[in-house]
Design an enzyme around this catalytic site. Structure first.
Site, PDB file in Angstrom:
ATOM      1  CG  ASP A 195      -1.896   1.170   1.239  1.00 11.82           C
ATOM      2  OD1 ASP A 195      -1.883   1.983   0.284  1.00 11.82           O
ATOM      3  OD2 ASP A 195      -2.667   1.276   2.204  1.00 11.82           O
ATOM      4  CD  GLU A 245      -0.364   0.449  -4.012  1.00 14.72           C
ATOM      5  OE1 GLU A 245      -1.072   1.325  -3.465  1.00 14.72           O
ATOM      6  OE2 GLU A 245       0.655  -0.060  -3.473  1.00 14.72           O
ATOM      7  CG  ASP A 267       0.447 -14.603 -15.506  1.00 16.89           C
ATOM      8  OD1 ASP A 267      -0.020 -14.380 -14.378  1.00 16.89           O
ATOM      9  OD2 ASP A 267       0.809 -15.733 -15.872  1.00 16.89           O
ATOM     10  CD  GLU A 292      -4.592   3.152  -4.681  1.00 18.02           C
ATOM     11  OE1 GLU A 292      -4.000   3.470  -3.614  1.00 18.02           O
ATOM     12  OE2 GLU A 292      -5.590   3.774  -5.117  1.00 18.02           O
ATOM     13  CD  GLU A 320      -3.541 -22.696 -18.343  1.00 22.96           C
ATOM     14  OE1 GLU A 320      -3.006 -21.753 -17.738  1.00 22.96           O
ATOM     15  OE2 GLU A 320      -2.911 -23.458 -19.114  1.00 22.96           O
TER      16      GLU A 320
END
Length: 729
Positions: free
Chosen positions: A464, A472, A498, A529, A699
């Site tokens: 933070d 974050e 990712d 954030e 997946e």
């Protein structure tokens, strides 16, 4: 998935006693009301195929042959295909895990043959054999003609040993005298040094394979103490010739009309000398009472099936059992640096075989708890075993952090896949509570509560940047995080999404340093954030309040509820854009919503966690049900179809992942949109190709075509399919 490709990759009673001897203390719930018989769930997965080479897979590192394992064993098997006469009499494999990587040891290591009067009998003389998988076992049925039949059944008796039972039955009118034998050969890896690792050895009770020490970080890892060993119940003689062997039963068997005889043997794969000694004793116990082990295994699986099909509509139950088989085959027992049993992402994908991920574990435990709560608890422990403490000599500033991934080998042992350079979104308290709901184990809550609280504290201390109560994603102080780009990459991995567009460097994403009051470097944060992270943290706090109440800490529960309320308030007041009707990450410097990066599925997380107002939820619902946005052919792409960054095949830039589909569906149900959720669930199940057939659970899936993408037999997909199938919130 999550930091899912290594850094070098270009993108990445007597019965109870028997169970305990067998290493199966992770028992199933009672099999009280199984809705259908085991044979009704035959071949929910296509487990047929014979390997052509030791190295499984193709250019994407996927193994095209799905396999079966159980009890956390580190080896698995498949069935031959009907018509593949060269494979008759044996099970394909085994596929063994060289600490972290899967390799085929043989096309069929133990192929059985029967002889009569010196002549080898044709196993297909009476017609084409039948090869089928059933919950908890592989079965082969042969008609040899002239009143003889052979049935082979493979089950796992312990966490290191498979039990094979061969029943020869004489249904004819005359006595038959038969000899039995077994043969097999090695599939050697093509390249050195792994090519020279396995070697055959004859033993008094069968045959074994020893493995030389090989430390190929990205391909093959052994310590020179591993062994695969076949042990027969009855006396045998074995001869080894190079890479092949032949085993003969010491005495023939005479079968009277109507009589049957069982040939029983075990196949064990162990890593250390201590394991080998222990497993030799276990194998003897199994062979002393093979029918009891078979009966116990079948009862355990009836309980498993009951657990995953309870509350599931009849037409969806085969898919539920497919999810079950996927999770159990990916179960690995404690070994190496993995201290508790857990479920790996997939035995079918090279990089997902020998390790556990935090985010995956939280999700997988929720599904696993439906049929094996103790295994679910163990999976969570396996990650918290490696929670950083203040006593750490290398990273005390990260006390409370749970690493992203742990593998059989840590870096000190030459492991390349271990990952402490980032963590994962905190869904652990949700996972712990959901497991508790199935187990009723309050001691588990007491054990995990301080660990969960420490994990929460780490997020706000180390992630933070401006101390405003919104965290974050970021990166640790780690040798691998040696540049701005590597820190940005680690932070994107920490999100679990990712390569999502919102983390693109070309769109302005960067990192900032986080420091303690004395100036000491604590780590790094993205300069944004993230809405999903903070919604998860608020939910985590709410579950910590429930846990604190359950273990008799009401004052702490009140504080957690207050904190959760404040975090939720910040999410809905600062991270929702009324003009866009969606939740977004916000810029760290000015709090502006980052709408230029498009709408991502993370904007639906506040519905699942309850952060959204009813009005906000109504606008999000419009996006989720729009075919031009998230209601695609297979619903819930990770990036809206309307986004300029949408790519239906690019990992987290478009494909459908069942974890986020579950979040979106549950969020809709939370706010009363049950009809929408039901319709979208139907589209999801019908559109994902092969899901309701016998193909593996993937997946992720292409949202436009339903084509399967990336790793087959993927655990978190299987896990969160279970609540989707039953229509739970």
């Amino acid at each position: 998935m999550t930091a899912h490709r290594p850094p070098h990759r270009p993108t990445r009673t007597a019965l109870a006693a028997l169970l305990l001897v067998g290493g199966a203390s992770l028992a199933a719930p009672p099999a009280s009301a199984v809705p259908r018989t085991a044979t009704d769930y035959a071949d929910v997965l296509d487990l047929h195929g014979t390997p052509k080479a030791a190295l499984p897979g193709d250019d994407e590192d996927n193994n095209p042959i799905s396999t079966f394992s159980d009890r956390g064993a580190w080896h698995s098997y498949a069935l031959p295909k009907a018509g593949d006469r060269a494979a008759y009499g044996g099970f394909s494999g085994p596929l063994h895990i060289a600490q972290e990587y899967p390799w085929w040891l043989s096309k069929s290591f133990s192929r059985m043959r029967l002889t009569e009067g010196g002549r080898t009998l044709d196993l297909a003389a009476g017609g084409t054999p039948r090869f089928t998988s059933q919950p908890g076992r592989l079965v082969q049925s042969y008609d040899l003609g002239r009143g003889l039949s052979l049935t082979l059944e493979l089950r796992f008796a312990t966490n290191r040993t498979a039990l094979v039972r061969a029943e020869v039955r004489n249904t004819g009118s005359a006595a038959r005298t038969l000899g039995a034998g077994w043969s097999g050969s090695l599939l050697r890896p093509e390249k050195a040094p792994m090519r020279d690792a396995p070697s055959l050895k004859s033993t008094e009770a069968g045959v074994g394979v020893d493995f030389a020490k090989v430390r190929e970080k990205w391909d093959y890892l052994t310590d020179g103490t591993e062994r695969f060993e076949v042990t027969h119940k009855e006396p045998v003689r074995t001869t080894v010739d190079g890479d092949g062997y032949r085993t003969e039963a010491a005495s023939p068997v005479t079968l009277a009309p109507g009589a049957a005889h069982h040939f029983d043997w075990t196949e064990s794969y162990t890593f250390t000398a201590a394991e080998r000694g222990r497993e030799a004793r276990r194998a003897r116990a199994v062979l002393a009472a093979p029918q009891a082990y078979a009966t116990a295994g079948d009862a355990r699986w009836r309980g498993y099936v009951a657990g995953v099909t309870r509350g599931v509509p009849a037409e969806r139950r085969r898919t539920a059992v497919k999810s079950l088989e996927t999770l159990v085959t990916n179960w690995r027992s404690a070994a190496g640096q993995i201290k508790h049993d857990g479920v790996t992402p997939s035995i079918s994908y090279k990089w997902f075989t020998g390790g556990l991920w935090a985010w995956d574990s939280w999700k997988q435990a929720v599904g696993t708890a439906r049929f094996a709560p103790e295994l679910a608890e163990s999976q969570i422990r396996a990650m918290f075993d490696w929670q950083i403490t203040a006593a750490s000599k290398t990273r005390p500033q990260d006390a409370g952090m749970v690493p992203d991934a742990v593998f059989y080998n840590d870096p000190a042992r030459g492991g390349g896949n271990w990952n402490e350079r980032n963590s994962k979104p905190s869904m652990a308290s949700w996972s712990v509570w959901e497991v508790y709901r199935k187990s009723g184990d309050r001691s588990f809550l007491r054990e995990l509560y301080p660990k969960l609280a420490a994990y929460q504290a780490w997020w706000y201390r180390n992630r933070d940047h401006d101390h405003d109560g919104l965290a974050e994603y970021g990166a640790t102080v780690d040798p691998a995080n040696d540049s701005t780009e590597e820190r940005r990459l680690a932070a994107a991995w920490e999100s679990g999404l990712d390569n999502a567009p919102r983390f693109d460097a070309k769109l302005g994403t960067s990192v900032v340093a986080n420091r303690a009051a004395d100036g000491a470097l604590l780590g790094y944060s993205l300069d944004q954030e993230s809405v999903d992270l903070n919604a998860y943290l608020a939910q985590d706090q709410a579950y910590l309040a429930r846990i604190a109440d359950a273990i008799g800490r009401p004052d702490e529960a009140a504080k957690w509820r207050e904190k959760s309320g404040a975090t939720n308030a910040a999410v809905r007041s600062k991270m929702y854009d009324p003009a866009d009707g969606w939740f977004h990450d916000i810029a760290l410097k000015n709090g502006a919503p980052l709408t230029d990066r498009g709408r991502g599925i993370e904007g639906a997380v506040p519905l699942w966690t309850g952060a959204a107002t009813k009005e906000q939820a109504a606008h999000v619902r419009q996006r989720l049900t729009d075919p031009g946005e998230f209601a695609t052919h297979v619903p819930f792409p990770t990036v809206s179809k309307a986004s300029p960054y949408f790519d239906s095949k690019a990992y987290w830039r478009g494909p459908v992942w069942f974890d986020h589909a579950y979040v979106a569906l549950s969020g809709l149900r939370r706010y009363g949109y049950n009809k929408d959720a039901d319709e979208l669930t139907g589209k999801l199940l019908a559109g994902a190709k092969g899901l309701t057939g016998d193909r593996p659970i993937q997946e992720n899936y292409d949202p436009l075509t339903g084509d399967p993408l990336n790793s087959p037999n993927f655990s978190w997909s299987a896990s969160l399919l279970l609540p989707i199938l039953s229509g739970e919130q």
